[in-house]
Design an enzyme around this catalytic site. Sequence first.
Site, PDB file in Angstrom:
ATOM      1  N   LYS A 157       0.897  -1.167   0.000  1.00 44.37           N
ATOM      2  CA  LYS A 157       0.000   0.000   0.000  1.00 44.37           C
ATOM      3  C   LYS A 157       0.934   1.214   0.000  1.00 44.37           C
ATOM      4  O   LYS A 157       1.236   1.805   1.045  1.00 44.37           O
ATOM      5  CB  LYS A 157      -0.930  -0.034   1.211  1.00 44.37           C
ATOM      6  CG  LYS A 157      -2.038   1.011   1.117  1.00 44.37           C
ATOM      7  CD  LYS A 157      -3.148   0.700   2.107  1.00 44.37           C
ATOM      8  CE  LYS A 157      -4.102   1.882   2.260  1.00 44.37           C
ATOM      9  NZ  LYS A 157      -4.795   2.263   1.031  1.00 44.37           N
TER      10      LYS A 157
HETATM   11  N1  PMP Z   1      -7.684  -1.027  -3.141  1.00 44.98           N
HETATM   12  C1  PMP Z   1      -7.165   0.201  -2.981  1.00 44.98           C
HETATM   13  C2  PMP Z   1      -6.450   0.851  -4.122  1.00 44.98           C
HETATM   14  C3  PMP Z   1      -7.274   0.857  -1.744  1.00 44.98           C
HETATM   15  O1  PMP Z   1      -6.764   2.082  -1.578  1.00 44.98           O
HETATM   16  C4  PMP Z   1      -7.981   0.233  -0.694  1.00 44.98           C
HETATM   17  C5  PMP Z   1      -8.125   0.932   0.624  1.00 44.98           C
HETATM   18  N2  PMP Z   1      -7.035   0.657   1.465  1.00 44.98           N
HETATM   19  C6  PMP Z   1      -8.513  -1.045  -0.910  1.00 44.98           C
HETATM   20  C7  PMP Z   1      -8.352  -1.646  -2.153  1.00 44.98           C
HETATM   21  C8  PMP Z   1      -9.249  -1.771   0.179  1.00 44.98           C
HETATM   22  O2  PMP Z   1      -8.358  -2.174   1.169  1.00 44.98           O
HETATM   23  P1  PMP Z   1      -8.815  -2.327   2.691  1.00 44.98           P
HETATM   24  O3  PMP Z   1     -10.098  -3.074   2.675  1.00 44.98           O
HETATM   25  O4  PMP Z   1      -7.702  -3.075   3.316  1.00 44.98           O
HETATM   26  O5  PMP Z   1      -8.976  -0.943   3.226  1.00 44.98           O
END
Ligand code: PMP
Length: 303
Positions: A159
Amino acid sequence: MIDATFDDRDGFIWMDGALKPWREANVHILTHGLHYASSVFEGARAYGGHIYALSAHSQRLIDSAKTMGFALPYSVEEIDEACRQTLAANNLTNAYVRPVAWRGSEQMGVSAQRTKPHMAVACWEWGAYFGPEALKKGLRLNIAPWRKPAPYTVPVRAKAAGLYMTSTLSKHAAEDAGYNDALMLDWRGQVAEATGANIFFFKDGTLHTPTPDCFLDGITRRSVVALARRRGIDVIERAIWPEELATFQESFLTGSAAEVTPLAEIGPWNFQVGEATLQLAQDYSDLVHGRITGVVPVPSTQS
Ligand code: PMP
């Protein structure tokens, strides 16, 4: 009234081991993270004072930094504690929590071996990511002008700030055209995800979601897979092509910020804001508020 900008607020931000007054939590302009995107972050939500899946977020922050080649000098427990301290210091119980880690100012240029890792945690009140009407009306998405890159071109598991360049460009293109968000295809042309959330589709009672082989296998995505299976719903993870969108009855996005948000439209295709989606949205709300227990998020078998 214009909201206070994010650098000019009361409260506290945890930074490199201690809480600092909000306005003093700054970095120097010659910070590697700012110039070369050597920065990773998290986004979690607190509900009633409890941060949902906190350790999973802390672990992902550590893993993202490691993927980017820098080691955070904190354990999962220490990051968890920093998040809890920040929430308490700001007197917040329902809030968005944003840990971020970056390379410092010790070195400029592409090389970064001598930079030091830094970490901060901020939190603030943040209502429904797509606004209060979204759960009822469903979102309108267009197809993004940018695609998710192949896993051999960027570290897709992290991320990492740099990966959001095309998310912001795609989100702006969608908003400029009157849409709420954009569906990003991947480099092969398969359905991938929205600009900051994963995507699911219902077809005749079965749930379908793209295999996360070039984008984040989100913590909310994993939670929703577990919640669906708890209800006896089959969840199929597979390649989904845009031509298939016409065959799905319902669709929704998942993310820590987005939670479970129904879709009404993707480009020319329409969906019902239906009972199956609303049930999972309610289940997710019950899960994060502690009203459902014993549900363990299910990671993709193929990521
Ligand atoms: N994809 C992207 C590009 C994101 O920014 C997020 C948010 N973090 C997610 C998917 C979903 O991830 P999560 O459920 O862990 O927040």
